[in-house]
Design a protein around this motif. Structure first.
Motif, mmCIF file in Angstrom:
data_model
loop_
_atom_site.group_PDB
_atom_site.id
_atom_site.type_symbol
_atom_site.label_atom_id
_atom_site.label_comp_id
_atom_site.label_asym_id
_atom_site.label_seq_id
_atom_site.Cartn_x
_atom_site.Cartn_y
_atom_site.Cartn_z
ATOM 1 N N GLU A 38 -3.422 -13.995 -0.105
ATOM 2 C CA GLU A 38 -4.298 -15.166 -0.081
ATOM 3 C C GLU A 38 -4.419 -15.737 1.320
ATOM 4 N N TRP A 39 -3.383 -15.557 2.124
ATOM 5 C CA TRP A 39 -3.399 -16.005 3.502
ATOM 6 C C TRP A 39 -4.381 -15.167 4.313
ATOM 7 N N GLY A 40 -4.715 -13.991 3.776
ATOM 8 C CA GLY A 40 -5.638 -13.094 4.462
ATOM 9 C C GLY A 40 -4.956 -12.184 5.441
ATOM 10 N N GLU A 41 -3.690 -11.949 5.221
ATOM 11 C CA GLU A 41 -2.915 -11.126 6.141
ATOM 12 C C GLU A 41 -3.242 -9.645 5.943
ATOM 13 N N PRO A 42 -3.802 -9.008 6.951
ATOM 14 C CA PRO A 42 -4.206 -7.611 6.795
ATOM 15 C C PRO A 42 -3.109 -6.594 7.087
ATOM 16 N N ALA A 43 -2.020 -7.027 7.697
ATOM 17 C CA ALA A 43 -1.023 -6.074 8.188
ATOM 18 C C ALA A 43 0.050 -5.749 7.155
ATOM 19 N N LEU A 44 -0.376 -5.348 5.974
ATOM 20 C CA LEU A 44 0.577 -4.928 4.965
ATOM 21 C C LEU A 44 -0.038 -3.841 4.098
ATOM 22 N N THR A 45 0.835 -3.076 3.469
ATOM 23 C CA THR A 45 0.407 -1.996 2.592
ATOM 24 C C THR A 45 1.159 -2.116 1.277
ATOM 25 N N ILE A 46 0.469 -1.880 0.177
ATOM 26 C CA ILE A 46 1.086 -1.905 -1.152
ATOM 27 C C ILE A 46 1.102 -0.474 -1.665
ATOM 28 N N LEU A 47 2.296 0.006 -2.019
ATOM 29 C CA LEU A 47 2.438 1.367 -2.535
ATOM 30 C C LEU A 47 2.887 1.337 -3.986
ATOM 31 N N ASP A 48 2.206 2.097 -4.814
ATOM 32 C CA ASP A 48 2.553 2.279 -6.220
ATOM 33 C C ASP A 48 3.138 3.684 -6.345
ATOM 34 N N VAL A 49 4.415 3.784 -6.736
ATOM 35 C CA VAL A 49 5.081 5.089 -6.798
ATOM 36 C C VAL A 49 5.194 5.619 -8.230
ATOM 37 N N ARG A 50 4.535 4.978 -9.164
ATOM 38 C CA ARG A 50 4.558 5.447 -10.558
ATOM 39 C C ARG A 50 3.783 6.758 -10.672
#
Length: 160
Positions: A38-50
């Protein structure tokens, strides 16, 4: 003492209460992730390992499909080792295992997303996938004000 000095002293005495997004923690809540998004932070990645089938059915919007058995190879080929990574699996054990694998491979900023997809959905986080696309949205799905209020009411604010 001059008025300018009084104002300067008063400003210095006040705490800085500017809200900031939470820092990456080894164990992060879904609220931490949602706040950063929500802060608009672009420097992250979300990984789904399922497993891929579960990912295709439903996943956190914007998450990347990195099945556990391919995780390290995919990560080394496509992610910087210092990038903030939020990771979740089918359960807490799978999430912890995946995070450990990434850390062993040299990734320094890995956060285990506690509660995973189920907890993300419980706070009204955005999802996508074959199952999510075929379900009717909930009664408050398009009410952004109530969604933001719910999020604010259920998270701890991080003030610095």
């Amino acid at each position: 003492m001059a008025i300018d000095d009084l104002i300067k002293n008063a400003k210095e005495a006040l705490p800085n209460v500017t809200p900031t997004p939470p820092d990456l923690k080894t164990q992060s809540s879904v609220h931490d992730l949602k706040s950063r998004l929500e802060w608009g932070e672009p420097a992250l990645t979300i990984l789904d390992v399922r497993p891929r089938e579960l990912f295709n059915d439903s996943h956190i919007m914007g998450a990347m499909d990195f099945p556990l058995n391919e995780l390290v190879a995919l990560a080394k080929n496509s992610l910087e080792s210092g990038r903030d990574i939020y990771i979740y699996g089918a359960n807490e054990q799978e999430t912890s295992q995946a995070a450990a694998l990434l850390r062993e491979a040299g990734f320094r900023a890995v956060a285990e997303l506690k509660g995973g997809l189920a907890e993300w959905k419980a706070i009204g986080g955005s999802t996508e996938g074959a199952v999510d696309g075929s379900q009717e949205p909930g009664e408050h799905a398009y009410n952004v004000v109530s969604q933001v209020k719910h999020h604010k009411d259920t998270q701890k604010l991080n003030f610095k």
